[in-house]
Design an enzyme around this catalytic site. Structure first.
Site, PDB file in Angstrom:
ATOM      1  N   CYS A 113      27.942  30.465  26.233  1.00  0.00           N
ATOM      2  CA  CYS A 113      28.261  31.488  25.219  1.00  0.00           C
ATOM      3  C   CYS A 113      28.487  30.897  23.831  1.00  0.00           C
ATOM      4  O   CYS A 113      28.433  31.617  22.838  1.00  0.00           O
ATOM      5  CB  CYS A 113      29.473  32.303  25.645  1.00  0.00           C
ATOM      6  N   HIS A 249      31.867  35.860  18.907  1.00  0.00           N
ATOM      7  CA  HIS A 249      31.207  36.019  20.208  1.00  0.00           C
ATOM      8  C   HIS A 249      31.829  37.240  20.891  1.00  0.00           C
ATOM      9  O   HIS A 249      33.038  37.459  20.803  1.00  0.00           O
ATOM     10  CB  HIS A 249      31.418  34.767  21.051  1.00  0.00           C
ATOM     11  N   ASN A 279      28.628  41.231  27.076  1.00  0.00           N
ATOM     12  CA  ASN A 279      28.590  39.829  26.684  1.00  0.00           C
ATOM     13  C   ASN A 279      27.164  39.303  26.902  1.00  0.00           C
ATOM     14  O   ASN A 279      26.731  39.130  28.032  1.00  0.00           O
ATOM     15  CB  ASN A 279      29.600  39.052  27.534  1.00  0.00           C
TER      16      ASN A 279
HETATM   17  O1  UT7 Z   1      31.942  34.511  27.208  1.00  0.00           O
HETATM   18  C1  UT7 Z   1      32.583  33.522  27.933  1.00  0.00           C
HETATM   19  C2  UT7 Z   1      34.013  33.660  27.854  1.00  0.00           C
HETATM   20  N1  UT7 Z   1      34.444  34.729  28.724  1.00  0.00           N
HETATM   21  C3  UT7 Z   1      35.599  35.288  28.487  1.00  0.00           C
HETATM   22  O2  UT7 Z   1      36.231  34.924  27.538  1.00  0.00           O
HETATM   23  C4  UT7 Z   1      36.113  36.317  29.459  1.00  0.00           C
HETATM   24  C5  UT7 Z   1      37.595  36.127  29.629  1.00  0.00           C
HETATM   25  N2  UT7 Z   1      38.265  37.008  30.580  1.00  0.00           N
HETATM   26  C6  UT7 Z   1      38.294  38.347  30.451  1.00  0.00           C
HETATM   27  O3  UT7 Z   1      37.671  38.911  29.583  1.00  0.00           O
HETATM   28  C7  UT7 Z   1      39.227  39.129  31.347  1.00  0.00           C
HETATM   29  O4  UT7 Z   1      40.078  38.244  32.053  1.00  0.00           O
HETATM   30  C8  UT7 Z   1      38.495  40.047  32.367  1.00  0.00           C
HETATM   31  C9  UT7 Z   1      37.856  41.228  31.631  1.00  0.00           C
HETATM   32  C10 UT7 Z   1      37.427  39.252  33.091  1.00  0.00           C
HETATM   33  C11 UT7 Z   1      39.467  40.604  33.397  1.00  0.00           C
HETATM   34  O5  UT7 Z   1      40.564  41.261  32.765  1.00  0.00           O
HETATM   35  P1  UT7 Z   1      42.057  40.992  33.290  1.00  0.00           P
HETATM   36  O6  UT7 Z   1      42.936  41.887  32.523  1.00  0.00           O
HETATM   37  O7  UT7 Z   1      42.299  39.512  33.154  1.00  0.00           O
HETATM   38  O8  UT7 Z   1      41.986  41.483  34.800  1.00  0.00           O
HETATM   39  P2  UT7 Z   1      42.280  40.642  36.133  1.00  0.00           P
HETATM   40  O9  UT7 Z   1      41.291  39.560  36.328  1.00  0.00           O
HETATM   41  O10 UT7 Z   1      43.720  40.288  36.134  1.00  0.00           O
HETATM   42  O11 UT7 Z   1      42.025  41.717  37.266  1.00  0.00           O
HETATM   43  C12 UT7 Z   1      43.013  42.652  37.595  1.00  0.00           C
HETATM   44  C13 UT7 Z   1      42.608  43.483  38.796  1.00  0.00           C
HETATM   45  C14 UT7 Z   1      42.370  42.712  40.094  1.00  0.00           C
HETATM   46  O12 UT7 Z   1      42.941  43.502  41.121  1.00  0.00           O
HETATM   47  P3  UT7 Z   1      44.378  43.127  41.747  1.00  0.00           P
HETATM   48  O13 UT7 Z   1      44.185  41.778  42.369  1.00  0.00           O
HETATM   49  O14 UT7 Z   1      45.326  43.078  40.584  1.00  0.00           O
HETATM   50  O15 UT7 Z   1      44.637  44.236  42.689  1.00  0.00           O
HETATM   51  C15 UT7 Z   1      40.880  42.721  40.253  1.00  0.00           C
HETATM   52  O16 UT7 Z   1      40.476  42.714  41.611  1.00  0.00           O
HETATM   53  O17 UT7 Z   1      41.396  44.198  38.535  1.00  0.00           O
HETATM   54  C16 UT7 Z   1      40.507  44.054  39.649  1.00  0.00           C
HETATM   55  N3  UT7 Z   1      39.133  44.099  39.148  1.00  0.00           N
HETATM   56  C17 UT7 Z   1      38.466  45.248  38.956  1.00  0.00           C
HETATM   57  N4  UT7 Z   1      38.790  46.542  39.186  1.00  0.00           N
HETATM   58  C18 UT7 Z   1      37.869  47.478  38.885  1.00  0.00           C
HETATM   59  C19 UT7 Z   1      38.363  43.061  38.749  1.00  0.00           C
HETATM   60  N5  UT7 Z   1      37.190  43.532  38.326  1.00  0.00           N
HETATM   61  C20 UT7 Z   1      37.216  44.886  38.436  1.00  0.00           C
HETATM   62  C21 UT7 Z   1      36.311  45.919  38.146  1.00  0.00           C
HETATM   63  N6  UT7 Z   1      36.681  47.196  38.382  1.00  0.00           N
HETATM   64  N7  UT7 Z   1      35.093  45.674  37.604  1.00  0.00           N
END
Ligand code: UT7
Length: 322
Positions: A113, A249, A279
């Site tokens: 990225c 980005h 992204n």
């Molecule tokens: O370009 C390269 C660089 N990339 C980045 O910078 C991306 C960085 N990370 C992010 O943007 C965020 O961390 C995410 C968008 C990937 C995730 O957001 P988050 O607020 O950190 O969510 P999380 O990973 O803590 O997930 C929370 C919950 C989990 O469930 P439990 O374990 O809390 O019950 C996941 O299983 O959300 C669940 N989950 C989803 N639910 C519905 C994960 N993906 C999904 C989904 N739909 N698509």
């Protein structure tokens, strides 16, 4: 002193749009979850017959036209991509052939990225030191090909697209500074854990998927990018108030907002495409930049910061005058 200035921009998005509502029918997810956590509403997905070089060619031709140049004027081609058409030749060489250009250096840069910033850095320094006068730099990805469409934590975040710039030698300022960083200690937090050398069969079977520990990546991205944009200001003895636009980005709207806050910049001065593009990895900055140049938000003479963060980790920032 020689400067390197952006004189033309172009971009291309595949026709097919995949919305969060479409994803709701394929996965255990919701538009509400995706939009609130990432800022994404929809993304473009390349057709089965469409490859990275196809996207790059559309974007490149538009950039060449907007610079008022012809392919024959180009003396350097650098393509940032993580999803090349072939193992080799590079996508840059394939693109060179499509454009009918002969005998100029052409190569790919792979920094995921952050790839576009890495590629633009190469072009900037080639113009300053190696006699290149008119370079084509492209970020192009078919990231959909390295996603596990059953993994809701990654596949909802990415999209396909390409953006391009023509960068020319100039006697007035353009790119003012470039700071690149990488730390391979974080190789496992965001990766496709197989490659040609380690697991060719996996690639043939279409099982080379992106994996990400999103929360960890998020924390690192906010800190590293915040430091990188301040590094750009400091290197140019530039006050936050002098910045007209942040072109970040597009990985997550919450990361983008955090960096705007570090710069004390209103979101009105930030180019945001993540809602419509997702992204697009190395393509995200040139796609966003082209959109804002074409709709006249970004104007000649304005000061702009680019920043990007990706797998590796790799990250960096650039300050330029358009
Ligand atoms: O370009 C390269 C660089 N990339 C980045 O910078 C991306 C960085 N990370 C992010 O943007 C965020 O961390 C995410 C968008 C990937 C995730 O957001 P988050 O607020 O950190 O969510 P999380 O990973 O803590 O997930 C929370 C919950 C989990 O469930 P439990 O374990 O809390 O019950 C996941 O299983 O959300 C669940 N989950 C989803 N639910 C519905 C994960 N993906 C999904 C989904 N739909 N698509």
């Amino acid at each position: 002193m020689k400067f390197a200035r952006i004189t033309g921009t172009g971009s291309y998005l595949p026709e097919k749009i995949l919305s969060n509502h479409d994803l709701e029918t394929l996965l255990d997810t919701t538009d509400q979850w995706i939009y609130s956590r990432s800022g994404i509403r929809e993304r473009h997905i390349a057709a089965d017959s469409e490859f990275t070089c196809d996207l790059a060619e559309h974007a490149a031709r538009r950039a060449i036209e907007s610079a008022g140049r012809k392919p024959v004027d180009i003396d350097l081609i650098v393509v940032a991509t993580t999803t090349p058409d072939q193992v080799f030749p590079s996508t840059a060489c394939l693109l060179q052939n499509r454009l009918g250009i002969h005998d100029c250096p052409a190569f790919d840069v792979q920094a995921v990225c952050a790839g576009f910033i890495y590629a633009l850095d190469v072009v900037y320094r080639q113009i300053q030191t190696s006699g290149s006068k008119c370079a084509l730099v492209v970020g192009a990805e078919t990231f959909s090909r390295i996603l596990n469409w059953k993994d809701r934590s990654t596949c909802v975040l990415f999209g396909d697209g390409a953006g391009a710039m023509i960068v020319e030698e100039s006697d007035r300022p353009g790119i003012m500074s470039s700071h690149l960083h990488a730390d391979g200690a974080f190789k496992d937090l965001l990766c496709v854990p197989v490659g040609v050398s380690t697991a060719y069969q996996e690639i043939l079977a279409g099982r080379a998927y992106t994996e990400m520990q999103g929360k960890e990546v998020f924390k690192w991205a906010v800190t590293a990018l915040g430091d990188a944009v301040l590094e750009a200001l400091e290197a140019n003895d530039c006050d936050q108030s002098e910045i007209d636009w942040l072109v970040p980005h597009q990985a997550n709207i919450r990361i983008i907002r955090a960096i705007a806050r570090r710069l004390d910049l209103s979101m009105d001065n930030v180019i945001v495409t993540i809602d419509r593009h997702g992204n697009t990895s190395a393509a995200s900055i040139p796609l966003a930049f082209d959109e804002a140049v074409r709709d006249n938000r970004i104007k000649p003479g304005q000061k702009i910061i680019f920043e990007a963060f990706g797998g590796g980790f790799t990250w960096g920032s650039m300050l330029l005058e358009y």
